[in-house]
Structures are given as C-alpha cells and as structure tokens.
Design a protein around this motif. Structure first.
Motif, short mmCIF file in Angstrom:
data_model
loop_
_atom_site.label_atom_id
_atom_site.label_comp_id
_atom_site.label_asym_id
_atom_site.label_seq_id
_atom_site.Cartn_x
_atom_site.Cartn_y
_atom_site.Cartn_z
N GLU A 8 -67.81 -22.80 78.85
CA GLU A 8 -67.21 -23.88 78.06
C GLU A 8 -67.48 -25.29 78.59
O GLU A 8 -67.43 -26.25 77.82
N LYS B 223 -69.92 -26.73 69.56
CA LYS B 223 -68.67 -26.51 70.30
C LYS B 223 -68.13 -25.09 70.15
O LYS B 223 -66.91 -24.87 70.04
N LYS B 224 -69.03 -24.12 70.15
CA LYS B 224 -68.59 -22.73 70.13
C LYS B 224 -69.19 -21.93 71.29
O LYS B 224 -69.15 -20.70 71.29
N GLU C 177 -67.31 -19.14 73.14
CA GLU C 177 -67.16 -17.81 72.55
C GLU C 177 -68.18 -16.82 73.11
O GLU C 177 -68.12 -15.62 72.80
#
Length: 456
Positions: A165, A60-61, A64
């Motif tokens: 995302e 879940k990054k 970034e």
C-alpha cells in the motif's frame, strides 16, 4: 525471406490473428512484443508486470494485491535431461497453470516470466494460500528421449510481499521481492521469504554497511581492542585476543551488526588483513619501546582462508614488521569456517611449519570438532563459553563433557583456554579441570590499546 515475412511467421507461431494491413499488423505485433516474452506463446513479460503494477498504484488499488518473485528449482537439470525446447514448453505450461488456478488475465493480476526460469505473480491478496500451494509444487508430464511420458513436479523458491500500500513506483515493488528471493536462494532449506518492515530495515542496514565499509578502512575507523588471556597459575597476563571495534561518525557500530554482513559478501577478508597489519605494527612499537609483548591472536575468516597464498600473505605481513612470528597466533572459528578438513588442513599445517601458532576458536559450537582436532596440527583449543556455562552443575553430563574435553586436549599436547570466564565458580571449575588459561569479563572486557599497554 524478408524481415516482414520473418515477423509474420513469428506472429503466426505466437498465434496472433492475421491482418492484411501492414501498418496495423506491425502496430499489433509491437504491442504484443512489448507485453509478452518472445520465448513463449502468450506469456506476459516483466515489462508488462511493471505496467500492471503502476496501473494498480495509480488507481489506488495496489493494497488489494500481493506479489511473488519465484525461481523454479533444479530447472537446469530438466533442460539437460529433456532438451531446451521441451523445457521452454514446460515453463510456458507452468505460467498458464498459475493463471488458470488463480484466474488471472492481466487485468486482475498476472503471471509472467522474467528471465531464465524465474518469474513473477501479481495476485489478489486473498489468494495467498493458493499461491503458496502452487509454488510448493505442481505436477506436469513431459516426453522423455524414449518417447515415454515422465511425471515432473516443479517447485519454486520465492520472495513474497503482501504489504504494497505504501509504494509509489512499480520498480520499488519488484525490488522488494527480488531481494527476498535472493535471500531465499542463498539460505539452505528456505523456500519462501516474506518481505516485511523488519526485513526491509535489515536490508537497508546491510546496504548502508556495505556502502560505508571501504571508506571506513581508508579512514581508520576500525580500532583494535584487546581482551587479555590470563594464566591461572599466577594470574599474570599470558596473551590477548585482538577484537575489532568500529566507530563511524563517533558512533560505535556493534560487531554483530557488521561482521555477518562482511562475511556474507566476503569483504571481511579486507578487515582481517587490516587487523593483522595493525596488530603487527603495535607489537613492533611495543618492542621498540622496551615493553615485553605477549602473544596476540588475530581472527581469520573463511573469506581469507580460501584466498590464494594466504599463508604467504600472513608471513610476509608479520615479517614486514620484523617481529617474532611466535608473537602472532591465528584463530580459526570451527563453527563458522564453512570449510572442509581438506581445505583447512594445508593452511593450518603450513602455518605450523612457518612457526605461526594456530587456535581453533569456539570449540563445541559446531559438528566437526573431534575430526578437526584429530587431523589438524593446532596449537591451542579455545573452548566456547556455552560449554562452560553448561558445566557448572556438579556431576552433570555437561560438566563431565567439559572436563573430558580439557583432559583430551592436555593428553594430545594442545594448550587449552576457556572463553567467557565471568565468575569465581568459573575459575574454580577451570582449575579443577586442569585448564590454566582463561579469557573473559572476570579479568577484563576488551580494552583499548592504550589501556592494554599498561598491562605489558
């Protein structure tokens, strides 16, 4: 040399540490090969890029990061001039320079090669400006055949996506930038295309149109509409232009939404022939019913223009319906044909010899208009509505140009028609300019075949 010896030799070339235990060595070698491009030393491959992206998604990054899929421009010339061995070393240096400048190591992003001279960069989103700078051009040195050092700048076209995302699979991310890279490569003068929701919708729409198209032809979803051409001497019907309308599942698909897509993938040629056949069939029926048909113009795209024996296809189609060739006119769009005079000339001349009228459509929207008029035996000049609208101001340069074009056409024996005629002032200007054919909403919008038949 045995297979194992070959593998060990290759491992040494790649700089892998020597391990005496054969099983441990092979495990290490397989792991390395799974993650790296075998052409280079310590350069990641696309398979490992998928692994890194999926890891970022699972952790879940992914929000970034951004991703760029690039293609180094004119690299085939470098291989030709310096040889593939030096070319491969240059690609390797390019990737390592990207890693160095962005401080990527595979854990916080990576630079990798895909195939040929294409590759991918997964980078922290805040480094987007550095990525753009790198893709714009990086200088390298390479030894030429004379043993001297040349300076070379490598620059790339790329597709970039910095909104990751909502992705759940790595292949979706790769697909998004591959599509945008392909758009960049097909668009003259464009270096970078950014993937966003608007572009996604456009790509989805293109795929939908392409998926529907062939079945739509078979199912007769395309309908011929006719826009009348009017003689301004007596305001009688002189001809009409056949225009396509698409009704899919009782909904109209607007021409602006499908014509450019079909032109881009060249499937527009099937629609051109569909329209020609349907128009000829209608003219045949009108004659059999005792109606007096007028000349109908049918548009011909570049995809059809470059077909082998296109004139034979057109003439045989018309003749199949046993109608006079003079009742069909072929319109070619000057601004969109994408062809040189040398390619246009034999088609227009042969159509002329076969007794089929030709019109240059949208005159004034391109750059080669005058030379096209001079060199090709057109029958009709269709002046684009943009010239008409700019000519309304009395004494303006636009008006003088408009009148001069019509005068020139008349002087060289070209019949002249103006599109987009919408007002009485337009009619007045055409008559003042000695142009006696008009097409536009002042007289009629494009209408269905039954509606048009009432005018015959």
């Amino acid at each position: 040399m045995s297979v194992l010896e070959n593998i060990k030799a290759n491992a040494k070339r790649l700089g892998l540490p020597e391990i005496e235990d054969t099983q441990e060595f092979l495990i290490q070698y397989i792991q390395y090969s799974d993650h790296h491009d075998a052409r280079f030393t310590n350069v990641f491959n696309l398979h490992y890029t998928h692994h890194v992206l999926q890891t970022f998604i699972d952790e879940k990054k992914i929000n970034e990061y951004g991703i760029a899929f690039f293609n180094i421009q004119n690299f085939s010339q470098i291989n030709h001039d310096y040889g593939q061995t030096k070319g491969s070393k240059l690609l390797e240096d390019y990737i390592h320079k990207i890693e160095e400048k962005l401080k990527l190591d595979g854990h916080n992003g990576l630079a990798a090669m895909s195939d040929g001279n294409s590759g991918v960069i997964v980078f922290p989103k805040n480094d987007i400006s550095k990525v753009i700078q790198i893709l714009s051009g990086e200088e390298f040195q390479i030894e030429n055949k004379d043993g001297k050092t040349d300076n070379i700048t490598l620059s790339s076209q790329a597709g970039i996506n910095t909104s990751l995302e909502n992705y759940t699979e790595s292949y979706q991310i790769i697909d998004s930038v591959l599509m945008t890279l392909n758009i960049a490569r097909k668009t003259a003068g464009v270096k970078i295309v950014y993937y966003d929701e608007t572009l996604k919708n456009k790509i989805d729409q293109e795929r939908q149109i392409e998926g529907w198209f062939m079945d739509a032809l078979k199912n007769e979803e395309f309908k011929v509409y006719y826009q009348p051409k009017v003689d301004l001497h007596n305001y009688k019907l002189k001809g009409a232009e056949a225009l396509v309308r698409w009704f899919h599942e009782d909904q109209m698909v607007f021409p602006d939404n499908f014509i450019p897509i079909l032109e881009k993938n060249f499937s527009i040629k099937y629609l051109d022939m569909y329209m020609l056949n349907h128009v000829c069939a209608s003219v045949e029926r009108w004659i059999s019913e005792g109606k007096e048909p007028v000349q109908i113009s049918v548009n011909l795209s570049r995809a059809s223009l470059v077909m082998r024996n296109i004139v034979s296809v057109i003439t045989s189609t018309i003749d199949k319906y046993k109608i006079p060739r003079s009742l069909i006119q072929i319109e070619l769009t000057e601004s969109a044909s994408g062809t040189s005079n040398e390619e246009l000339k034999p088609v227009v001349m042969e159509l002329n010899r076969e007794g089929i009228s030709t019109a240059m459509d949208d005159f004034g929207t391109g750059y080669s208009s005058l030379s096209l008029i001079k060199e090709l035996p057109w029958n009709m000049l269709k002046i684009d509505k943009s010239l008409l609208h700019g000519a309304q101001k009395e004494g303006s340069v636009d008006q003088k140009m408009f009148k001069s074009i019509i005068s020139m056409a008349n002087d060289i024996g070209l019949e002249c028609i103006v599109e987009g005629v919408e007002t009485r002032d337009d009619i007045r200007l055409l008559k003042e300019s000695n142009c006696w054919l008009a097409q536009g909403y002042y007289f009629s919008k494009p209408i269905t075949e039954p509606e048009f038949e009432k005018l015959l």
